[in-house]
Design a protein around this motif. Structure first.
Motif, PDB file in Angstrom:
ATOM      1  N   SER A   1       5.585   4.970 -37.626  1.00 54.49           N
ATOM      2  CA  SER A   1       6.509   4.117 -36.884  1.00 54.49           C
ATOM      3  C   SER A   1       7.693   4.931 -36.388  1.00 54.49           C
ATOM      4  O   SER A   1       8.229   5.776 -37.107  1.00 54.49           O
ATOM      5  CB  SER A   1       6.999   2.972 -37.769  1.00 54.49           C
ATOM      6  OG  SER A   1       5.912   2.152 -38.180  1.00 54.49           O
ATOM      7  N   ILE A   2       8.073   4.662 -35.144  1.00 54.22           N
ATOM      8  CA  ILE A   2       9.275   5.272 -34.587  1.00 54.22           C
ATOM      9  C   ILE A   2      10.479   4.422 -34.945  1.00 54.22           C
ATOM     10  O   ILE A   2      11.530   4.929 -35.322  1.00 54.22           O
ATOM     11  CB  ILE A   2       9.137   5.407 -33.059  1.00 54.22           C
ATOM     12  CG1 ILE A   2       7.921   6.286 -32.723  1.00 54.22           C
ATOM     13  CG2 ILE A   2      10.405   5.981 -32.452  1.00 54.22           C
ATOM     14  CD1 ILE A   2       7.597   6.351 -31.257  1.00 54.22           C
ATOM     15  N   ASN A   3      10.324   3.118 -34.807  1.00 60.42           N
ATOM     16  CA  ASN A   3      11.320   2.146 -35.260  1.00 60.42           C
ATOM     17  C   ASN A   3      10.575   0.840 -35.535  1.00 60.42           C
ATOM     18  O   ASN A   3       9.349   0.839 -35.682  1.00 60.42           O
ATOM     19  CB  ASN A   3      12.462   1.966 -34.242  1.00 60.42           C
ATOM     20  CG  ASN A   3      11.946   1.590 -32.863  1.00 60.42           C
ATOM     21  OD1 ASN A   3      10.994   0.816 -32.725  1.00 60.42           O
ATOM     22  ND2 ASN A   3      12.570   2.137 -31.823  1.00 60.42           N
TER      23      ASN A   3
ATOM     24  N   SER B   1      -1.420   7.982 -28.616  1.00 58.10           N
ATOM     25  CA  SER B   1      -1.131   6.627 -28.151  1.00 58.10           C
ATOM     26  C   SER B   1       0.289   6.243 -28.555  1.00 58.10           C
ATOM     27  O   SER B   1       0.848   6.752 -29.535  1.00 58.10           O
ATOM     28  CB  SER B   1      -2.128   5.612 -28.724  1.00 58.10           C
ATOM     29  OG  SER B   1      -2.013   5.514 -30.134  1.00 58.10           O
ATOM     30  N   LEU B   2       0.853   5.328 -27.787  1.00 61.40           N
ATOM     31  CA  LEU B   2       2.186   4.804 -28.044  1.00 61.40           C
ATOM     32  C   LEU B   2       2.092   3.285 -28.000  1.00 61.40           C
ATOM     33  O   LEU B   2       1.577   2.720 -27.029  1.00 61.40           O
ATOM     34  CB  LEU B   2       3.171   5.297 -26.994  1.00 61.40           C
ATOM     35  CG  LEU B   2       4.641   4.904 -27.161  1.00 61.40           C
ATOM     36  CD1 LEU B   2       5.222   5.510 -28.444  1.00 61.40           C
ATOM     37  CD2 LEU B   2       5.456   5.338 -25.952  1.00 61.40           C
TER      38      LEU B   2
ATOM     39  N   ASP C   1      -2.031  10.533 -46.090  1.00 60.06           N
ATOM     40  CA  ASP C   1      -0.844  10.978 -46.820  1.00 60.06           C
ATOM     41  C   ASP C   1       0.314  10.041 -46.508  1.00 60.06           C
ATOM     42  O   ASP C   1       0.393   9.484 -45.414  1.00 60.06           O
ATOM     43  CB  ASP C   1      -0.507  12.414 -46.409  1.00 60.06           C
ATOM     44  CG  ASP C   1       0.650  12.981 -47.188  1.00 60.06           C
ATOM     45  OD1 ASP C   1       1.792  12.850 -46.702  1.00 60.06           O
ATOM     46  OD2 ASP C   1       0.419  13.545 -48.265  1.00 60.06           O
ATOM     47  N   GLU C   2       1.234   9.881 -47.441  1.00 59.22           N
ATOM     48  CA  GLU C   2       2.352   8.953 -47.230  1.00 59.22           C
ATOM     49  C   GLU C   2       3.244   9.370 -46.063  1.00 59.22           C
ATOM     50  O   GLU C   2       3.966   8.544 -45.496  1.00 59.22           O
ATOM     51  CB  GLU C   2       3.194   8.834 -48.503  1.00 59.22           C
ATOM     52  CG  GLU C   2       3.902  10.102 -48.903  1.00 59.22           C
ATOM     53  CD  GLU C   2       4.758   9.914 -50.148  1.00 59.22           C
ATOM     54  OE1 GLU C   2       5.423  10.887 -50.543  1.00 59.22           O
ATOM     55  OE2 GLU C   2       4.766   8.807 -50.703  1.00 59.22           O
ATOM     56  N   SER C   3       3.158  10.623 -45.647  1.00 63.93           N
ATOM     57  CA  SER C   3       3.946  11.083 -44.509  1.00 63.93           C
ATOM     58  C   SER C   3       3.343  10.639 -43.186  1.00 63.93           C
ATOM     59  O   SER C   3       3.978  10.751 -42.142  1.00 63.93           O
ATOM     60  CB  SER C   3       4.061  12.606 -44.531  1.00 63.93           C
ATOM     61  OG  SER C   3       2.785  13.198 -44.359  1.00 63.93           O
ATOM     62  N   GLY C   4       2.073  10.157 -43.204  1.00 66.91           N
ATOM     63  CA  GLY C   4       1.432   9.701 -41.987  1.00 66.91           C
ATOM     64  C   GLY C   4       0.250  10.534 -41.545  1.00 66.91           C
ATOM     65  O   GLY C   4      -0.496  10.129 -40.654  1.00 66.91           O
ATOM     66  N   PHE C   5       0.041  11.708 -42.141  1.00 66.76           N
ATOM     67  CA  PHE C   5      -1.110  12.524 -41.795  1.00 66.76           C
ATOM     68  C   PHE C   5      -2.393  11.903 -42.351  1.00 66.76           C
ATOM     69  O   PHE C   5      -2.391  11.311 -43.434  1.00 66.76           O
ATOM     70  CB  PHE C   5      -0.959  13.953 -42.339  1.00 66.76           C
ATOM     71  CG  PHE C   5      -0.049  14.805 -41.519  1.00 66.76           C
ATOM     72  CD1 PHE C   5      -0.541  15.570 -40.473  1.00 66.76           C
ATOM     73  CD2 PHE C   5       1.310  14.851 -41.793  1.00 66.76           C
ATOM     74  CE1 PHE C   5       0.303  16.356 -39.706  1.00 66.76           C
ATOM     75  CE2 PHE C   5       2.163  15.637 -41.026  1.00 66.76           C
ATOM     76  CZ  PHE C   5       1.662  16.387 -39.983  1.00 66.76           C
ATOM     77  N   TYR C   6      -3.483  12.066 -41.619  1.00 64.08           N
ATOM     78  CA  TYR C   6      -4.755  11.541 -42.097  1.00 64.08           C
ATOM     79  C   TYR C   6      -5.909  12.456 -41.688  1.00 64.08           C
ATOM     80  O   TYR C   6      -5.847  13.174 -40.691  1.00 64.08           O
ATOM     81  CB  TYR C   6      -5.006  10.120 -41.566  1.00 64.08           C
ATOM     82  CG  TYR C   6      -5.035  10.002 -40.058  1.00 64.08           C
ATOM     83  CD1 TYR C   6      -6.200  10.246 -39.330  1.00 64.08           C
ATOM     84  CD2 TYR C   6      -3.882   9.642 -39.347  1.00 64.08           C
ATOM     85  CE1 TYR C   6      -6.216  10.140 -37.947  1.00 64.08           C
ATOM     86  CE2 TYR C   6      -3.901   9.524 -37.962  1.00 64.08           C
ATOM     87  CZ  TYR C   6      -5.072   9.778 -37.274  1.00 64.08           C
ATOM     88  OH  TYR C   6      -5.090   9.673 -35.905  1.00 64.08           O
TER      89      TYR C   6
ATOM     90  N   TRP D   1       8.253   0.189 -32.251  1.00 64.58           N
ATOM     91  CA  TRP D   1       7.459   1.263 -31.653  1.00 64.58           C
ATOM     92  C   TRP D   1       6.736   2.083 -32.717  1.00 64.58           C
ATOM     93  O   TRP D   1       7.286   2.353 -33.788  1.00 64.58           O
ATOM     94  CB  TRP D   1       8.345   2.190 -30.835  1.00 64.58           C
ATOM     95  CG  TRP D   1       8.923   1.571 -29.606  1.00 64.58           C
ATOM     96  CD1 TRP D   1      10.084   0.849 -29.510  1.00 64.58           C
ATOM     97  CD2 TRP D   1       8.370   1.608 -28.283  1.00 64.58           C
ATOM     98  NE1 TRP D   1      10.292   0.436 -28.220  1.00 64.58           N
ATOM     99  CE2 TRP D   1       9.250   0.884 -27.435  1.00 64.58           C
ATOM    100  CE3 TRP D   1       7.230   2.179 -27.731  1.00 64.58           C
ATOM    101  CZ2 TRP D   1       9.027   0.733 -26.073  1.00 64.58           C
ATOM    102  CZ3 TRP D   1       6.995   2.033 -26.375  1.00 64.58           C
ATOM    103  CH2 TRP D   1       7.890   1.318 -25.566  1.00 64.58           C
ATOM    104  N   SER D   2       5.502   2.496 -32.389  1.00 68.80           N
ATOM    105  CA  SER D   2       4.741   3.376 -33.271  1.00 68.80           C
ATOM    106  C   SER D   2       3.885   4.315 -32.429  1.00 68.80           C
ATOM    107  O   SER D   2       3.684   4.093 -31.227  1.00 68.80           O
ATOM    108  CB  SER D   2       3.856   2.566 -34.225  1.00 68.80           C
ATOM    109  OG  SER D   2       2.913   1.796 -33.499  1.00 68.80           O
ATOM    110  N   THR D   3       3.363   5.358 -33.059  1.00 65.33           N
ATOM    111  CA  THR D   3       2.570   6.339 -32.333  1.00 65.33           C
ATOM    112  C   THR D   3       1.437   6.869 -33.201  1.00 65.33           C
ATOM    113  O   THR D   3       1.469   6.763 -34.439  1.00 65.33           O
ATOM    114  CB  THR D   3       3.453   7.508 -31.845  1.00 65.33           C
ATOM    115  OG1 THR D   3       2.694   8.347 -30.976  1.00 65.33           O
ATOM    116  CG2 THR D   3       3.967   8.321 -33.020  1.00 65.33           C
TER     117      THR D   3
END
Length: 226
Positions: free
Chosen positions: A95-97, A127-128, A63-68, A100-102
């Motif tokens: 992405s956090i910024n 994960s981070l 999903d475009e929100s990041g859910f998979y 950074w991503s998670t």
């Protein structure tokens, strides 16, 4: 509340959350996948195929929100006690910024034709990442073969040696409820892309003594995403 009950509650909550998000953004869902041929399927440093080749593949709804929601499968060889692994993942990544991503989620490892007691199990993971460096943690309250609590703590780093060629480093600590079974795994490899296919060559090893399934080896893989 017992740990197993907490795990079931978490599974249900994440599943319902994923369905809710997807139902509101159905038009933005994308389907993708990959297929891989590898000379050995090493999971956390241990061969799952008696050091034989494996054919692997997966499909993901994102999903475009990041859910998979993903499914992934591979042939395995547990001394005639199973020939297939089929996993299901539900998670969120984003992405956090800029740097950074998670990635967080829950995963069910399934072995449909395996008769080993406790072969199917759940694991939560997170994960981070900072640029090309990733730190991750996975936890199961009842790991493979009813081995109890299990933690996997790992770090990955990918360094660009040149255009289209990367050095890939990995180290992971496998912590069992029975500390005598705990071990370290690591790998050093290179990866590139040729004609749209991913190629990787990696040296994989553990600190386990006396097991040919966990000794050092070189693994070659070729993959294609679609």
């Amino acid at each position: 509340m017992k740990t197993s009950t907490k795990m079931k509650t978490l599974v249900s909550s994440m599943f319902l959350l994923g369905l809710s998000v997807s139902s509101f953004t159905a038009s933005a869902i994308e389907l993708g996948g990959d297929i891989t041929i590898t000379s050995d399927y090493a999971f956390r440093g241990i061969s799952q195929t008696e050091e034989a080749p494996a054919l692997q593949g997966g499909l993901s709804l994102t999903d475009e929100s990041g859910f998979y929601l993903s499914v992934w499968g591979s042939n395995v060889d547990f001394l005639a006690e199973g020939t297939l692994e089929l996993d299901v993942l539900l998670g969120w990544s984003g992405s956090i910024n800029e740097d950074w991503s998670t990635d967080v989620g829950i995963m069910r490892y399934g072995y449909p034709n395996t008769e080993i007691d406790g072969s199917n199990f759940w694991e939560v993971y997170g994960s981070l990442s900072y640029k090309d460096l990733t730190f991750g943690l996975a936890y199961s309250d009842d790991y493979y073969a009813n081995s109890g609590d299990f933690f996997y703590i790992y770090a990955n780093y990918s360094y660009a040696l040149m255009d289209n060629l990367s050095l890939d480093l990995h180290v992971g600590q496998n912590e069992y409820d029975d500390s005598s079974a705990s071990y370290l795994d690591w790998s050093v490899g290179v990866s590139t892309e040729v004609l749209g296919a991913g190629l990787s060559l990696a040296y994989v090893d553990t600190d386990i003594d006396g097991s040919y399934l966990a000794d050092s080896r070189v693994i070659f893989s070729i993959s294609k995403s679609f």
